[in-house]
Scaffold this motif. Sequence first.
Motif, PDB file in Angstrom:
ATOM      1  N   ILE A  86       0.843  -1.207   0.000  1.00  8.63           N
ATOM      2  CA  ILE A  86       0.000   0.000   0.000  1.00  8.63           C
ATOM      3  C   ILE A  86       0.871   1.247   0.000  1.00  8.63           C
ATOM      4  O   ILE A  86       0.624   2.191  -0.749  1.00  8.63           O
ATOM      5  CB  ILE A  86      -0.958  -0.001   1.216  1.00  8.63           C
ATOM      6  N   LEU A  87       1.910   1.264   0.828  1.00  7.21           N
ATOM      7  CA  LEU A  87       2.795   2.429   0.883  1.00  7.21           C
ATOM      8  C   LEU A  87       3.507   2.650  -0.448  1.00  7.21           C
ATOM      9  O   LEU A  87       3.664   3.790  -0.891  1.00  7.21           O
ATOM     10  CB  LEU A  87       3.807   2.275   2.022  1.00  7.21           C
ATOM     11  N   GLU A  88       3.893   1.578  -1.110  1.00 10.49           N
ATOM     12  CA  GLU A  88       4.535   1.703  -2.413  1.00 10.49           C
ATOM     13  C   GLU A  88       3.562   2.279  -3.445  1.00 10.49           C
ATOM     14  O   GLU A  88       3.924   3.153  -4.237  1.00 10.49           O
ATOM     15  CB  GLU A  88       5.055   0.352  -2.882  1.00 10.49           C
ATOM     16  N   ALA A  89       2.322   1.820  -3.415  1.00  8.71           N
ATOM     17  CA  ALA A  89       1.309   2.346  -4.336  1.00  8.71           C
ATOM     18  C   ALA A  89       1.062   3.831  -4.079  1.00  8.71           C
ATOM     19  O   ALA A  89       0.913   4.614  -5.023  1.00  8.71           O
ATOM     20  CB  ALA A  89       0.012   1.557  -4.192  1.00  8.71           C
ATOM     21  N   ILE A  90       1.054   4.226  -2.816  1.00  7.05           N
ATOM     22  CA  ILE A  90       0.877   5.638  -2.465  1.00  7.05           C
ATOM     23  C   ILE A  90       2.063   6.450  -2.961  1.00  7.05           C
ATOM     24  O   ILE A  90       1.896   7.514  -3.565  1.00  7.05           O
ATOM     25  CB  ILE A  90       0.697   5.802  -0.941  1.00  7.05           C
ATOM     26  N   GLN A  91       3.265   5.942  -2.737  1.00  9.76           N
ATOM     27  CA  GLN A  91       4.472   6.674  -3.145  1.00  9.76           C
ATOM     28  C   GLN A  91       4.498   6.875  -4.665  1.00  9.76           C
ATOM     29  O   GLN A  91       4.771   7.976  -5.140  1.00  9.76           O
ATOM     30  CB  GLN A  91       5.707   5.924  -2.672  1.00  9.76           C
ATOM     31  N   VAL A  92       4.202   5.834  -5.415  1.00  5.37           N
ATOM     32  CA  VAL A  92       4.199   5.926  -6.873  1.00  5.37           C
ATOM     33  C   VAL A  92       3.080   6.863  -7.353  1.00  5.37           C
ATOM     34  O   VAL A  92       3.287   7.694  -8.234  1.00  5.37           O
ATOM     35  CB  VAL A  92       4.066   4.534  -7.515  1.00  5.37           C
TER      36      VAL A  92
END
Length: 91
Positions: free
Chosen positions: A58-64
């Motif tokens: 989830i954090l990676e999706a938010i960052q991207v």
Amino acid sequence: MPSPDTFSWTDIDDICLGLYEKFPDVEPLKVTFPELREMVENLEGFEPDPGQSVNEQILEAIQVGWYEEKQEADGENDDDKESYSPNMPYR
């Protein structure tokens, strides 16, 4: 049930927009996941669903998503959107 003005971990688009608006000068790809989590948790309107947890995916999706939001808003998107039109017949 959250109110319509709130969002949680799965509302990626709302989070990305909120991060861009609150931190316009921050480079999203340089933010660590612990920092990103804290930034999201401090956004106005962020209200995680009870029992909802956040993970690296989830954090990676938010960052991207935040990075793409910033690129688009700053006019740095490499896509040539003006030349693409799905309704234009193939030539």
